[in-house]
Design a protein around this motif. Structure first.
Motif, PDB file in Angstrom:
ATOM      1  N   GLY A 257       9.379  26.430  53.353  1.00  0.00           N
ATOM      2  CA  GLY A 257       7.963  26.770  53.516  1.00  0.00           C
ATOM      3  C   GLY A 257       7.424  26.198  54.817  1.00  0.00           C
ATOM      4  N   ALA A 258       6.101  25.935  54.839  1.00  0.00           N
ATOM      5  CA  ALA A 258       5.449  25.474  56.070  1.00  0.00           C
ATOM      6  C   ALA A 258       6.072  24.179  56.587  1.00  0.00           C
ATOM      7  N   ALA A 259       6.213  23.195  55.725  1.00  0.00           N
ATOM      8  CA  ALA A 259       6.721  21.894  56.170  1.00  0.00           C
ATOM      9  C   ALA A 259       8.205  21.958  56.540  1.00  0.00           C
TER      10      ALA A 259
ATOM     11  N   LEU B 109      -3.298  33.974  52.917  1.00  0.00           N
ATOM     12  CA  LEU B 109      -3.848  34.758  54.025  1.00  0.00           C
ATOM     13  C   LEU B 109      -4.583  33.775  54.929  1.00  0.00           C
TER      14      LEU B 109
ATOM     15  N   HIS C  78      15.293  28.564  50.867  1.00  0.00           N
ATOM     16  CA  HIS C  78      14.768  29.269  49.687  1.00  0.00           C
ATOM     17  C   HIS C  78      13.252  29.420  49.878  1.00  0.00           C
ATOM     18  N   GLN C  79      12.720  30.649  49.691  1.00  0.00           N
ATOM     19  CA  GLN C  79      11.285  30.843  49.973  1.00  0.00           C
ATOM     20  C   GLN C  79      10.514  31.478  48.821  1.00  0.00           C
TER      21      GLN C  79
ATOM     22  N   ASN D  24      -8.011  30.557  59.279  1.00  0.00           N
ATOM     23  CA  ASN D  24      -8.560  29.288  59.776  1.00  0.00           C
ATOM     24  C   ASN D  24      -7.505  28.382  60.403  1.00  0.00           C
TER      25      ASN D  24
ATOM     26  N   VAL E 283      17.846  24.255  44.758  1.00  0.00           N
ATOM     27  CA  VAL E 283      18.355  22.881  44.632  1.00  0.00           C
ATOM     28  C   VAL E 283      18.171  22.408  43.198  1.00  0.00           C
TER      29      VAL E 283
ATOM     30  N   SER F 126      -3.403  20.612  50.617  1.00  0.00           N
ATOM     31  CA  SER F 126      -2.756  21.888  50.899  1.00  0.00           C
ATOM     32  C   SER F 126      -3.522  22.687  51.946  1.00  0.00           C
ATOM     33  N   GLN F 127      -3.202  22.440  53.189  1.00  0.00           N
ATOM     34  CA  GLN F 127      -3.670  23.252  54.326  1.00  0.00           C
ATOM     35  C   GLN F 127      -2.448  23.464  55.206  1.00  0.00           C
ATOM     36  N   PHE F 128      -2.326  24.700  55.706  1.00  0.00           N
ATOM     37  CA  PHE F 128      -1.140  25.065  56.472  1.00  0.00           C
ATOM     38  C   PHE F 128      -0.857  24.092  57.623  1.00  0.00           C
TER      39      PHE F 128
ATOM     40  N   THR G  47       3.031  19.209  51.299  1.00  0.00           N
ATOM     41  CA  THR G  47       2.167  18.875  50.154  1.00  0.00           C
ATOM     42  C   THR G  47       2.847  17.885  49.208  1.00  0.00           C
TER      43      THR G  47
ATOM     44  N   LEU H  88       9.581  20.587  49.228  1.00  0.00           N
ATOM     45  CA  LEU H  88       9.671  21.572  48.153  1.00  0.00           C
ATOM     46  C   LEU H  88       8.324  21.944  47.529  1.00  0.00           C
TER      47      LEU H  88
ATOM     48  N   ALA I 101       9.420  30.512  46.020  1.00  0.00           N
ATOM     49  CA  ALA I 101       8.313  29.763  45.395  1.00  0.00           C
ATOM     50  C   ALA I 101       7.313  29.224  46.414  1.00  0.00           C
ATOM     51  N   SER I 102       7.400  29.664  47.670  1.00  0.00           N
ATOM     52  CA  SER I 102       6.497  29.104  48.685  1.00  0.00           C
ATOM     53  C   SER I 102       5.055  29.552  48.455  1.00  0.00           C
ATOM     54  N   HIS I 103       4.130  28.644  48.653  1.00  0.00           N
ATOM     55  CA  HIS I 103       2.715  29.005  48.569  1.00  0.00           C
ATOM     56  C   HIS I 103       2.334  29.971  49.682  1.00  0.00           C
TER      57      HIS I 103
HETATM   58  C1  LIG Z   1      -3.217  31.845  47.843  1.00  0.00           C
HETATM   59  C2  LIG Z   1      -3.134  30.780  48.902  1.00  0.00           C
HETATM   60  C3  LIG Z   1      -3.948  30.857  50.009  1.00  0.00           C
HETATM   61  C4  LIG Z   1      -3.900  29.856  51.001  1.00  0.00           C
HETATM   62  N1  LIG Z   1      -4.742  29.962  52.082  1.00  0.00           N
HETATM   63  C5  LIG Z   1      -4.731  28.987  53.018  1.00  0.00           C
HETATM   64  C6  LIG Z   1      -5.612  29.078  54.121  1.00  0.00           C
HETATM   65  O1  LIG Z   1      -6.416  30.011  54.239  1.00  0.00           O
HETATM   66  N2  LIG Z   1      -5.537  28.087  55.061  1.00  0.00           N
HETATM   67  C7  LIG Z   1      -4.676  27.050  54.967  1.00  0.00           C
HETATM   68  O2  LIG Z   1      -4.639  26.197  55.869  1.00  0.00           O
HETATM   69  N3  LIG Z   1      -3.833  26.941  53.915  1.00  0.00           N
HETATM   70  C8  LIG Z   1      -3.846  27.884  52.938  1.00  0.00           C
HETATM   71  N4  LIG Z   1      -2.984  27.795  51.869  1.00  0.00           N
HETATM   72  C9  LIG Z   1      -2.120  26.584  51.749  1.00  0.00           C
HETATM   73  C10 LIG Z   1      -0.760  26.661  52.448  1.00  0.00           C
HETATM   74  O3  LIG Z   1      -0.099  27.877  52.161  1.00  0.00           O
HETATM   75  C11 LIG Z   1       0.056  25.465  51.950  1.00  0.00           C
HETATM   76  O4  LIG Z   1      -0.645  24.280  52.255  1.00  0.00           O
HETATM   77  C12 LIG Z   1       1.458  25.361  52.544  1.00  0.00           C
HETATM   78  O5  LIG Z   1       2.206  26.520  52.273  1.00  0.00           O
HETATM   79  C13 LIG Z   1       2.168  24.130  51.965  1.00  0.00           C
HETATM   80  O6  LIG Z   1       3.404  23.986  52.596  1.00  0.00           O
HETATM   81  P1  LIG Z   1       4.621  23.221  51.906  1.00  0.00           P
HETATM   82  O7  LIG Z   1       5.758  23.303  52.852  1.00  0.00           O
HETATM   83  O8  LIG Z   1       4.173  21.892  51.418  1.00  0.00           O
HETATM   84  O9  LIG Z   1       4.943  24.073  50.582  1.00  0.00           O
HETATM   85  P2  LIG Z   1       5.442  25.586  50.471  1.00  0.00           P
HETATM   86  O10 LIG Z   1       5.028  26.390  51.643  1.00  0.00           O
HETATM   87  O11 LIG Z   1       5.029  26.046  49.120  1.00  0.00           O
HETATM   88  O12 LIG Z   1       7.037  25.440  50.578  1.00  0.00           O
HETATM   89  C14 LIG Z   1       7.824  24.880  49.557  1.00  0.00           C
HETATM   90  C15 LIG Z   1       9.218  25.501  49.666  1.00  0.00           C
HETATM   91  O13 LIG Z   1      10.132  24.888  48.747  1.00  0.00           O
HETATM   92  C16 LIG Z   1      10.924  25.906  48.142  1.00  0.00           C
HETATM   93  N5  LIG Z   1      11.429  25.405  46.872  1.00  0.00           N
HETATM   94  C17 LIG Z   1      10.743  24.949  45.792  1.00  0.00           C
HETATM   95  N6  LIG Z   1      11.583  24.533  44.823  1.00  0.00           N
HETATM   96  C18 LIG Z   1      12.844  24.696  45.326  1.00  0.00           C
HETATM   97  C19 LIG Z   1      14.146  24.404  44.840  1.00  0.00           C
HETATM   98  N7  LIG Z   1      14.353  23.869  43.630  1.00  0.00           N
HETATM   99  N8  LIG Z   1      15.214  24.691  45.630  1.00  0.00           N
HETATM  100  C20 LIG Z   1      15.044  25.212  46.872  1.00  0.00           C
HETATM  101  N9  LIG Z   1      13.836  25.479  47.391  1.00  0.00           N
HETATM  102  C21 LIG Z   1      12.753  25.250  46.616  1.00  0.00           C
HETATM  103  C22 LIG Z   1       9.967  27.090  48.012  1.00  0.00           C
HETATM  104  O14 LIG Z   1      10.635  28.310  47.807  1.00  0.00           O
HETATM  105  C23 LIG Z   1       9.238  27.014  49.348  1.00  0.00           C
HETATM  106  O15 LIG Z   1       9.932  27.686  50.361  1.00  0.00           O
HETATM  107  C24 LIG Z   1      -3.012  28.778  50.865  1.00  0.00           C
HETATM  108  C25 LIG Z   1      -2.162  28.722  49.756  1.00  0.00           C
HETATM  109  C26 LIG Z   1      -2.230  29.686  48.780  1.00  0.00           C
HETATM  110  C27 LIG Z   1      -1.325  29.599  47.573  1.00  0.00           C
END
Ligand SMILES: Cc1cc2nc3c(=O)[nH]c(=O)nc-3n(C[C@H](O)[C@H](O)[C@H](O)COP(=O)(O)OP(=O)(O)OC[C@H]3O[C@@H](n4cnc5c(N)ncnc54)[C@H](O)[C@@H]3O)c2cc1C
Length: 201
Positions: free
Chosen positions: A10-12, A49, A39-40, A52, A88, A168-170, A162, A116, A42-44
């Motif tokens: 995902g983003a991180a 959309l 793996h993507q 910002n 994983v 939770s901000q991108f 996160t 994750l 389950a990504s938020h």
């Molecule tokens: C509907 C919605 C709208 C949003 N709008 C905004 C916005 O307008 N502005 C903004 O700044 N932010 C927004 N966000 C927040 C932003 O999308 C998240 O803050 C960001 O995606 C978090 O990144 P992350 O890497 O922590 O988690 P994620 O992007 O969720 O990545 C986690 C990754 O781990 C993987 N994973 C999980 N479990 C496993 C496993 N067991 N094995 C292998 N891989 C696994 C997932 O598939 C995913 O790829 C929004 C989120 C949502 C849900």
């Protein structure tokens, strides 16, 4: 044996992979084997959309970032291995010799980055002891984080995004992944601080 394996695409996770990949011309990073468990499903980002986020055109979809991020990584930094469609299940071992067990295979790595996401369906055997309630999300959402100090969970294990306890901000999640990458590069550089910048000649 990977030098570092990033779990989560995902983003991180993708941001961490891009910064680590970008250091390939630094002497201390040469020959380092970097992998991204991309793996993507389950990504938020799947349903997000963005209007910002600095640098992203308004109405950018998270789904497009998931696709374009991996393409950017494979085009510019092809030495970063991408492992697709594996979930994983378990982490074993200790710093310098971790085993990552997925639903399809197992991998060895010296360092581990866990990116994750903060949903409470997270269950990775071997990491249960680090889970705690998320400190910057509404309690009724039951989000989780891994106990950490400035992203370091324990020797050899970093957490990003996160799941590290950030809101939770991108931009925050991406920045957290980038921060972990520079911590690892600094470690490889024997404690001398590292950043990776490209510039116009
Ligand atoms: C509907 C919605 C709208 C949003 N709008 C905004 C916005 O307008 N502005 C903004 O700044 N932010 C927004 N966000 C927040 C932003 O999308 C998240 O803050 C960001 O995606 C978090 O990144 P992350 O890497 O922590 O988690 P994620 O992007 O969720 O990545 C986690 C990754 O781990 C993987 N994973 C999980 N479990 C496993 C496993 N067991 N094995 C292998 N891989 C696994 C997932 O598939 C995913 O790829 C929004 C989120 C949502 C849900």
């Amino acid at each position: 044996m990977y030098d570092v394996l990033i779990l989560g695409g995902g983003a991180a996770g993708m941001s961490c992979a891009l910064v680590l990949g970008s250091a390939h011309q630094k002497p201390f990073a040469q020959g380092k084997k970097i992998g991204l468990m991309a793996h993507q499903k389950a990504s938020h980002l799947q349903t997000a959309l963005f209007n910002n986020v600095l640098g992203l055109p308004p109405k950018t979809t998270g789904a497009s970032i998931l696709k374009n991020g991996l393409e950017q990584l494979s085009e510019i930094y092809p030495h970063v291995d991408q492992i697709h469609k594996e979930k994983v299940l378990e982490v074993r071992g200790a710093s310098g010799d971790f085993s990552i067990i997925t639903n399809k295979a197992s991998y060895q790595t010296r360092l581990l980055v866990i990116a994750l996401g903060y949903t409470n369906t997270f269950f990775i055997k071997g990491l249960e002891q680090y889970i705690e309630p998320h400190q910057k999300a509404r309690p009724e959402k039951q989000r989780i984080q891994l106990k950490n100090s400035d992203h370091l969970v324990t020797d050899g294990i970093y957490v990003a995004g996160t799941l590290a306890g950030w809101r939770s901000q991108f931009a925050i999640a991406s920045g957290s992944g980038a921060a972990v990458a520079t911590d690892i590069l600094t470690l490889w550089n024997h404690g001398e601080h590292v950043k990776v910048h490209d510039k116009l000649i």
